[in-house]
Design an enzyme around this catalytic site. Structure first.
Site, PDB file in Angstrom:
ATOM      1  CG  ASP A 401      24.342  -8.250 -15.630  1.00 53.81           C
ATOM      2  OD1 ASP A 401      24.931  -7.496 -16.429  1.00 53.81           O
ATOM      3  OD2 ASP A 401      23.188  -8.688 -15.832  1.00 53.81           O
ATOM      4  CD  GLU A 404      26.720  -1.853 -16.941  1.00 49.38           C
ATOM      5  OE1 GLU A 404      25.646  -1.906 -16.317  1.00 49.38           O
ATOM      6  OE2 GLU A 404      27.344  -2.856 -17.313  1.00 49.38           O
ATOM      7  CG  ASP A 475      23.027  -7.635 -22.728  1.00 48.61           C
ATOM      8  OD1 ASP A 475      23.635  -8.585 -22.194  1.00 48.61           O
ATOM      9  OD2 ASP A 475      22.188  -6.946 -22.133  1.00 48.61           O
TER      10      ASP A 475
HETATM   11  O1  MIG Z   1      19.607  -7.148 -19.535  1.00 43.68           O
HETATM   12  O2  MIG Z   1      20.448 -10.945 -15.810  1.00 43.68           O
HETATM   13  O3  MIG Z   1      24.218  -8.660 -19.845  1.00 43.68           O
HETATM   14  O4  MIG Z   1      23.980 -11.431 -19.607  1.00 43.68           O
HETATM   15  O5  MIG Z   1      21.486 -12.451 -18.839  1.00 43.68           O
HETATM   16  C1  MIG Z   1      19.174  -7.854 -18.459  1.00 43.68           C
HETATM   17  C2  MIG Z   1      19.832 -10.873 -17.047  1.00 43.68           C
HETATM   18  C3  MIG Z   1      20.208  -8.038 -17.376  1.00 43.68           C
HETATM   19  C4  MIG Z   1      22.174  -8.375 -18.674  1.00 43.68           C
HETATM   20  C5  MIG Z   1      23.343  -9.258 -18.915  1.00 43.68           C
HETATM   21  C6  MIG Z   1      22.880 -10.596 -19.383  1.00 43.68           C
HETATM   22  C7  MIG Z   1      21.964 -11.215 -18.360  1.00 43.68           C
HETATM   23  C8  MIG Z   1      20.778 -10.292 -18.101  1.00 43.68           C
HETATM   24  N1  MIG Z   1      21.258  -8.964 -17.700  1.00 43.68           N
END
Ligand code: MIG
Length: 742
Positions: A401, A404, A475
């Site tokens: 995650d 980017e 998200d």
């Molecule tokens: O926005 O790790 O897209 O699936 O639960 C917060 C916490 C960071 C973004 C991910 C989401 C995940 C969340 N992360």
């Protein structure tokens, strides 16, 4: 772009544009690679094996100088522009020579005026380093471009390739999301072509927005470097694109089962409770995802020992219930002397630096954090090796995650130093491949450390990442618009090479209603990745958190998913050769049926199943379009012909149609793939005659590469099934049952 002939040696055509050399090569009889000599300074992250170049034949005709493979040609016209043409020298795609309309500059006064009421105004796009435009014909449709928002046909819209983490509700006016896949396909009246702009700088696609008769590509850096693929249809183009950038590999079978996730599972006891609830409510489930709270202060490759007394034991107990754990790993490494990952990375110089060579710090979950420089091979290896920690605990897959990369204290400046291979480069250049390189590191680490096919799921990536990772669309929200968008978004990911993709079922942000959740399970059931996930602070979203009816509907589609696993797996197997995704828009299978070019609310699962889910609130009937042929309703076995039909779709029914002449392979329902003894296969027969190729292996490692698999060719006619083994290298089913549906 005015081109002049410079040289031709039978294989490579060299053209001159001002003082730049542009080369044209054929990489197959139906694909050309057109690139500036400057592109040699920007190695590709998508293409790992350079294809061989084949001969071109030079000739002259009234259109200009032609360079032909026999099937496609490049024609340099008198005016210095070019056209790409087919075997009969008909134009497939022409460079646009008219004047281009660019975005109007907004005066400072207007800018301020708009900002005073909070309107987000966009700044003028920076001057493009690379720019090219092509003509569009009246009925051309445009597909692909990865995970962009909006609808199936991208024509008329504008998009940006800059991996972006923006959790606000993503609507059709969003230009960029988490992934950059600069590949598009154009479907014409009688054929299709694809263009892959292999440049990972920030880029823009105006797809007939400012000018209806052309589409334009612009990039803020790098060099002109694109591939042109021609085909009879979209399938032929997608095959060629994935031959070049790679196919989605065969996943472990359990990864195609149901996944449960939530940002908010903090304690060991909560994880156990979820698993127990799955079984208590008779729900199939193969995986639970552990979000950031399993870690110690969000330090990657650590485990919180206060929240988990014994992670090994918990994960082992879960496994015994047939449920595996997938843990999140973010790229940001906490600045914390004494924390091993930080200390080691710092000592080895593995983190990105500012232009003064000081380690670059921004903030993410752990507070001050540094960014591993995944563009370098040693850094990827080092990162990959860290996964031993997770494997030792019993983790079965890794979720990447924030890659980017995301940052809480403003975007990373353009000049932060990230390496491009072994050469120092910049954030500006490397941003869009950060997620790609991170997931590649994860895949390669897991592959080296375990015998199994790695399961990696990532949010950010680039073209070609499909070789390494599954993706999800980030998200979304629990709103109907996002259930509607899930279909074209996943279909276009499939048309961009990403065969293994999913949305957060039920929606991540905001609160799901029972009705929305029920309808989302009906789409999730047929999505390549089937994972319910929701955000901290939103309404609990597991199937049992609503009412009995919602639970029953979720269970019905979770079980259907497990029955369909052999069919889905077969499609993955075939996708390794064809590059075709299991979830696909109707237009992929029926490219010349005008009715399906913009079907946003129906899709196909492979060749045989048509799904027409309800994606609107309060609706209990569905207008379904069926393409040519005869279709059999999965629920009633009633036959339907081609055309529009209004079919019943009360809350527990997702309209599903099976193409007449299909054999549908199924497994008996099980609560977990892992507990599944593959000794029985059910073949449902739809229609009087059918054929089907079925693949079977151990579903977890690479033994199939050594021939340890079975390939069954089933043929059904005159009430009899004939089975021919095309390959036999794995234990066969003890029982194959036939169910004729009429
Ligand atoms: O926005 O790790 O897209 O699936 O639960 C917060 C916490 C960071 C973004 C991910 C989401 C995940 C969340 N992360």
């Amino acid at each position: 772009m005015t081109l002049k002939h410079q040289a031709f040696n039978g294989k490579i055509l060299e053209l001159k544009r001002n003082d730049e050399i542009i080369k044209v090569e054929a990489i197959s009889s139906t694909a050309l690679h057109i690139y500036s000599e400057k592109a040699e300074n920007f190695p590709s992250y998508a293409v790992e094996v350079q294809p061989e170049i084949i001969d071109l034949t030079e000739s002259e005709d009234k259109q200009g100088r032609l360079y032909h493979t026999g099937q496609i040609g490049f024609c340099l016209r008198e005016d210095g522009s070019f056209v790409l043409m087919d075997a009969g020298n008909q134009v497939i795609c022409a460079q646009y020579t008219g004047a281009r309309k660019h975005k109007d500059a907004l005066s400072d006064d207007f800018f301020k005026l708009l900002a005073s009421e909070g309107h987000a105004t966009e700044a003028e796009a920076k001057k493009a380093e690379v720019e090219i435009a092509f003509a569009l014909e009246e009925n051309d449709c445009i597909y692909g471009l990865g995970d962009k928002t909006g609808f199936l046909n991208k024509r008329g819209y504008e998009y940006e390739m800059w991996n972006t983490d923006d959790p606000s509700p993503q609507m059709d006016n969003f230009k960029a999301l988490y992934k950059s896949i600069p590949f598009m396909m154009v479907l014409k009246e009688n054929m299709a072509y694809g263009l892959f702009f292999d440049n990972h700088y920030k880029s823009y696609f105006d797809l007939g927005k400012r000018q209806a008769d052309c589409f334009a590509y612009e990039a803020e850096g790098g060099a002109l470097d694109f591939y042109f693929f021609a085909g009879q249809d979209l399938k032929e183009v997608l095959k060629q694109y994935t031959d070049l950038t790679g196919k989605t590999p065969l996943p472990q079978l359990w990864t195609l089962g149901y996944h449960q996730s939530r940002w908010g599972y903090r304690l060991e006891s909560e994880i156990r409770e979820i698993a127990e609830n799955m079984r208590k409510h008779d729900l199939p489930c193969d995986a639970i995802h552990l979000d950031i709270d399993y870690m110690e202060g969000y330090r990657v490759f650590t485990w919180n020992e206060k929240r988990y007394q014994d992670p090994e034991k918990t994960l082992k107990d879960l496994k015994e219930m047939g449920i595996k754990a997938i843990t999140i790993i973010d790229p940001g490494v906490k600045v914390d002397a004494g924390y091993q990952v930080y200390d080691e990375g710092l000592a080895k110089g593995y983190f990105a630096t500012d232009k003064n060579n000081l380690t670059y710090v921004n903030q993410v979950w752990p507070g001050d954090s540094v960014y591993p420089d995944f563009g370098r091979r040693q850094v990827r290896q080092w990162w990959g090796d860290q996964h031993q920690f997770l494997l030792n605990k019993g983790v079965a897959g890794v979720w990447n995650d924030m890659n980017e990369p995301a940052s809480f204290q403003g975007p990373l400046p353009d000049d932060v130093v990230f390496y491009d291979g072994e050469k120092p480069s910049t954030h500006k250049a490397m941003h869009n491949v950060y997620g790609h390189n991170m997931s590649k590191a994860t895949f390669e680490g897991l592959k080296k450390l375990s015998k199994e096919r790695p399961f990696v799921i990532t949010r950010a990536c680039y073209a070609g990442s499909q070789k390494y990772t599954t993706v999800w669309t980030g998200d979304n929200h629990s709103i109907w618009a996002h259930l509607q968008m899930a279909i074209p978004q996943l279909c276009n990911l499939g048309l961009s090479g990403f065969g293994f993709a999913g949305t957060d079922v039920g929606g991540f942000g905001s609160d799901a209603t029972p009705e929305l959740l029920a309808r989302w399970y009906q789409v999730g059931c047929f999505s390549p990745l089937f994972r319910n996930h929701s955000a901290l602070g939103t309404r609990d979203q597991e199937p049992w958190q609503f009412d009995q009816r919602t639970l029953d509907i979720a269970r019905k589609y979770m079980k259907l998913r497990y029955e369909l696993l052999p069919y889905i797996y077969d499609n993955f197997y075939q996708g390794m050769q064809s590059g075709l995704p299991v979830m696909r828009p109707l237009v992929l299978n029926y490219p010349f049926d005008q009715e399906v070019r913009e079907k946003n609310d129906q899709f196909m699962l492979g060749e045989n199943i048509l799904v027409a889910p309800v994606v609107e609130q309060g609706v209990s009937r569905k207008l379904v379009y069926l393409p040519e042929g005869e279709w059999i309703c999965y629920w009633s076995h009633k036959k339907y012909g081609a055309g529009y039909h209004i079919v019943p779709a009360p809350l527990d029914i997702c309209p599903i149609f099976i193409k007449s002449g299909s054999i549908l392979p199924k497994y008996p329902v099980r609560l977990s793939v892992d507990k599944h003894k593959d000794d029985c296969l059910i073949l449902e027969i739809y229609g009087d005659q059918a054929e089907y190729l079925h693949y079977q292996d151990n579903g977890c490692d690479y033994a199939y590469e050594k021939g340890e698999y079975n390939l069954y060719h089933f043929r059904y006619a005159e009430g009899k099934l004939i089975t021919e083994m095309k390959q036999q290298g794995y234990k066969k089913y003890q029982d194959i049952k036939i169910e004729v549906k009429r």
